[in-house]
Scaffold this motif. Structure first.
Motif, mmCIF file in Angstrom:
data_model
loop_
_atom_site.group_PDB
_atom_site.id
_atom_site.type_symbol
_atom_site.label_atom_id
_atom_site.label_comp_id
_atom_site.label_asym_id
_atom_site.label_seq_id
_atom_site.Cartn_x
_atom_site.Cartn_y
_atom_site.Cartn_z
ATOM 1 N N GLY A 108 35.668 86.004 60.468
ATOM 2 C CA GLY A 108 35.571 87.260 59.749
ATOM 3 C C GLY A 108 35.923 87.084 58.294
ATOM 4 N N GLU A 109 35.789 88.160 57.514
ATOM 5 C CA GLU A 109 36.107 88.065 56.093
ATOM 6 C C GLU A 109 37.604 87.971 55.911
ATOM 7 O OE1 GLU A 109 32.537 91.122 54.873
ATOM 8 O OE2 GLU A 109 34.548 91.380 54.094
ATOM 9 N N SER A 110 38.023 87.201 54.968
ATOM 10 C CA SER A 110 39.440 87.168 54.616
ATOM 11 C C SER A 110 39.570 86.686 53.195
ATOM 12 C CB SER A 110 40.227 86.266 55.558
ATOM 13 O OG SER A 110 39.878 84.914 55.368
ATOM 14 N N VAL A 111 40.574 87.158 52.547
ATOM 15 C CA VAL A 111 40.900 86.715 51.205
ATOM 16 C C VAL A 111 42.346 86.305 51.241
ATOM 17 C CG1 VAL A 111 40.998 87.338 48.782
ATOM 18 C CG2 VAL A 111 39.247 88.326 50.249
ATOM 19 N N GLY A 112 42.673 85.083 50.940
ATOM 20 C CA GLY A 112 44.046 84.620 51.059
ATOM 21 C C GLY A 112 44.546 83.971 49.810
ATOM 22 N N LEU A 113 45.829 83.928 49.649
ATOM 23 C CA LEU A 113 46.483 83.327 48.498
ATOM 24 C C LEU A 113 47.237 82.100 48.928
ATOM 25 C CD1 LEU A 113 47.760 86.563 46.806
ATOM 26 C CD2 LEU A 113 45.917 85.119 46.033
ATOM 27 N N HIS A 114 47.280 81.083 48.019
ATOM 28 C CA HIS A 114 47.906 79.833 48.379
ATOM 29 C C HIS A 114 49.420 79.929 48.363
ATOM 30 C CE1 HIS A 114 44.138 77.854 48.621
ATOM 31 N NE2 HIS A 114 43.828 77.998 47.380
ATOM 32 N N LEU A 115 50.004 80.625 47.397
ATOM 33 C CA LEU A 115 51.442 80.645 47.224
ATOM 34 C C LEU A 115 51.942 82.076 47.228
ATOM 35 C CD1 LEU A 115 51.845 78.051 44.324
ATOM 36 C CD2 LEU A 115 52.372 77.683 46.726
ATOM 37 N N PRO A 116 52.999 82.359 47.960
ATOM 38 C CA PRO A 116 53.535 83.713 47.954
ATOM 39 C C PRO A 116 54.382 84.021 46.727
ATOM 40 C CG PRO A 116 54.750 82.358 49.491
ATOM 41 C CD PRO A 116 53.645 81.503 48.977
ATOM 42 N N THR A 117 55.055 83.031 46.126
ATOM 43 C CA THR A 117 55.913 83.265 44.967
ATOM 44 C C THR A 117 55.659 82.207 43.906
ATOM 45 O OG1 THR A 117 57.734 81.963 45.863
ATOM 46 C CG2 THR A 117 57.721 84.312 46.377
ATOM 47 N N LEU A 118 55.865 82.618 42.657
ATOM 48 C CA LEU A 118 55.693 81.715 41.535
ATOM 49 C C LEU A 118 56.665 82.127 40.440
ATOM 50 C CD1 LEU A 118 53.996 79.469 40.155
ATOM 51 C CD2 LEU A 118 52.478 81.274 39.320
ATOM 52 N N SER A 119 57.444 81.171 39.955
ATOM 53 C CA SER A 119 58.369 81.429 38.841
ATOM 54 C C SER A 119 57.930 80.613 37.643
ATOM 55 C CB SER A 119 59.799 81.057 39.234
ATOM 56 O OG SER A 119 60.253 81.883 40.280
ATOM 57 N N VAL A 120 57.854 81.273 36.504
ATOM 58 C CA VAL A 120 57.355 80.640 35.285
ATOM 59 C C VAL A 120 58.280 80.990 34.135
ATOM 60 C CG1 VAL A 120 55.423 80.597 33.656
ATOM 61 C CG2 VAL A 120 54.970 80.723 36.104
ATOM 62 N N GLN A 121 58.527 80.028 33.287
ATOM 63 C CA GLN A 121 59.345 80.252 32.098
ATOM 64 C C GLN A 121 58.578 81.137 31.117
ATOM 65 O OE1 GLN A 121 62.251 78.336 32.456
ATOM 66 N NE2 GLN A 121 63.184 79.598 30.880
ATOM 67 N N GLU A 122 59.298 82.066 30.522
ATOM 68 C CA GLU A 122 58.674 82.944 29.527
ATOM 69 C C GLU A 122 58.012 82.114 28.437
ATOM 70 O OE1 GLU A 122 61.412 85.706 27.812
ATOM 71 O OE2 GLU A 122 59.969 86.486 26.368
ATOM 72 N N GLY A 123 56.798 82.470 28.106
ATOM 73 C CA GLY A 123 56.047 81.753 27.089
ATOM 74 C C GLY A 123 55.107 80.709 27.650
ATOM 75 N N ASP A 124 55.393 80.253 28.870
ATOM 76 C CA ASP A 124 54.497 79.277 29.498
ATOM 77 C C ASP A 124 53.274 79.990 30.068
ATOM 78 O OD1 ASP A 124 57.011 76.981 30.894
ATOM 79 O OD2 ASP A 124 56.254 77.308 28.839
ATOM 80 N N ASN A 125 52.300 79.184 30.469
ATOM 81 C CA ASN A 125 51.125 79.716 31.132
ATOM 82 C C ASN A 125 51.344 79.716 32.644
ATOM 83 O OD1 ASN A 125 49.963 79.794 28.583
ATOM 84 N ND2 ASN A 125 48.958 77.810 28.848
ATOM 85 N N SER A 126 50.733 80.644 33.326
ATOM 86 C CA SER A 126 50.828 80.684 34.784
ATOM 87 C C SER A 126 49.428 80.691 35.384
ATOM 88 C CB SER A 126 51.592 81.923 35.250
ATOM 89 O OG SER A 126 50.867 83.087 34.962
ATOM 90 N N ILE A 127 49.327 80.137 36.568
ATOM 91 C CA ILE A 127 48.055 80.124 37.291
ATOM 92 C C ILE A 127 48.319 80.620 38.708
ATOM 93 C CG2 ILE A 127 46.151 78.739 38.175
ATOM 94 C CD1 ILE A 127 46.654 76.772 35.903
ATOM 95 N N ILE A 128 47.608 81.639 39.098
ATOM 96 C CA ILE A 128 47.701 82.197 40.445
ATOM 97 C C ILE A 128 46.375 81.950 41.134
ATOM 98 C CG2 ILE A 128 48.083 84.281 41.806
ATOM 99 C CD1 ILE A 128 49.671 85.364 39.393
ATOM 100 N N ASN A 129 46.435 81.429 42.343
ATOM 101 C CA ASN A 129 45.234 81.022 43.059
ATOM 102 C C ASN A 129 44.911 81.947 44.223
ATOM 103 O OD1 ASN A 129 44.687 78.485 41.618
ATOM 104 N ND2 ASN A 129 46.668 77.885 42.456
ATOM 105 N N CYS A 130 43.653 81.934 44.595
ATOM 106 C CA CYS A 130 43.185 82.774 45.694
ATOM 107 C C CYS A 130 41.995 82.096 46.355
ATOM 108 C CB CYS A 130 42.795 84.151 45.150
ATOM 109 S SG CYS A 130 42.155 85.284 46.372
ATOM 110 N N ALA A 131 41.964 82.100 47.679
ATOM 111 C CA ALA A 131 40.826 81.583 48.427
ATOM 112 C C ALA A 131 40.157 82.722 49.168
ATOM 113 C CB ALA A 131 41.273 80.506 49.413
ATOM 114 N N TYR A 132 38.854 82.633 49.285
ATOM 115 C CA TYR A 132 38.148 83.637 50.065
ATOM 116 C C TYR A 132 37.240 82.928 51.055
ATOM 117 C CZ TYR A 132 34.253 82.801 46.820
ATOM 118 O OH TYR A 132 33.256 82.231 46.074
ATOM 119 N N SER A 133 36.872 83.631 52.096
ATOM 120 C CA SER A 133 36.101 82.972 53.150
ATOM 121 C C SER A 133 34.673 83.486 53.260
ATOM 122 C CB SER A 133 36.803 83.119 54.498
ATOM 123 O OG SER A 133 36.935 84.491 54.841
ATOM 124 N N ASN A 134 34.402 84.662 52.678
ATOM 125 C CA ASN A 134 33.066 85.227 52.796
ATOM 126 C C ASN A 134 32.182 84.701 51.668
ATOM 127 O OD1 ASN A 134 30.777 86.734 53.178
ATOM 128 N ND2 ASN A 134 31.727 88.722 52.837
#
Lengths: 115, 113
Positions: free
Chosen positions: B1-27
């Motif tokens: 079935g369709e699903s959209v999932g994320l790789h990481l539940p939490t992410l901590s980043v230092q102020e000023g740095d760049n952050s990357i949030i990931n997501c996988a989908y199946s459909n």
């Protein structure tokens, strides 16, 4: 900036009681939605509504749920006989176009607590 | 079935740095994706979207990348600020005519001062 307004912000109700959650969508939007989010979980689709009728609903949206647009501005979600597992944040959303090309606009939600 | 999932539940980043949030989908038929930001006690707030005929889209301090080959999308936030602390959801709108958004489980981003 236009907003989707939801009232009340928090509702506590006894199990078995009926609740009505209210929403005022953005005025020129034509498509209306209810979603819910159980604490700590993802947002789940409940129902979409267009032209005064339900256009799509999820398996969560059973016979205990109903929606109505009673007066051309409000959009309501009724739960007839609440269960403990109905406790969640309920979000109303609206969009101008069907496919959400411009995204949905969500309200701030109503926190429903069933005791 | 369709699903959209994320790789990481939490992410901590230092102020000023760049952050990357990931997501996988199946459909593989998914043709429209949206990133939402949700602050505590508030509803999801639209950040940026991308259609399946695009690989990249940029907004103000945010970039979304879409890799259809591996069914993956990411949200990049540049020069993070304390106000970026929130839960970020990817959501998918399926084939044309499908009105419902399918949300992923969310990633909590914390910006460390």
């Amino acid at each position: 900036e236009p907003e989707v307004t939801q009232t009340p912000s928090h509702q506590v109700t006894q199990m078995g009681q009926e609740v009505i959650l209210r929403c005022v969508p953005i005025s020129n939007h034509l498509y209306f939605y209810w979603y819910r989010q159980i604490l700590g979980q993802k947002v789940e689709f409940l129902v979409s509504f267009y032209n005064n009728e339900i256009s799509e609903k999820s398996e969560i949206f059973d016979d205990q749920f109903s929606v109505e647009r009673p007066d051309g501005s409000n959009f309501t979600l009724k739960i007839r006989s609440t269960k403990l597992e109905d406790s969640a944040m309920y979000f109303c959303a609206s969009s101008r176009l069907r496919t959400g090309n411009y995204g949905y606009t969500f309200g701030s939600g109503t926190r429903l607590t069933v005791v | 079935g369709e699903s959209v999932g994320l790789h990481l539940p939490t992410l901590s980043v230092q102020e000023g740095d760049n952050s990357i949030i990931n997501c996988a989908y199946s459909n593989s038929a998914s043709d429209y994706f949206i990133w939402y930001k949700q602050e505590s006690g508030k509803g999801p707030q639209f950040i940026i979207d991308i259609r399946s005929n695009m690989d990249k889209r940029q907004g103000q301090r945010v970039t979304v990348l879409l890799n259809k080959t591996v069914k993956h999308l990411s949200l990049q936030i540049a020069a993070t600020q304390p106000g970026d602390s929130a839960v970020y959801f990817c959501a998918e709108l399926g084939n044309f005519g499908n009105e419902k958004l399918t949300f992923g489980t969310g990633t909590r981003l914390t910006i460390i001062p």
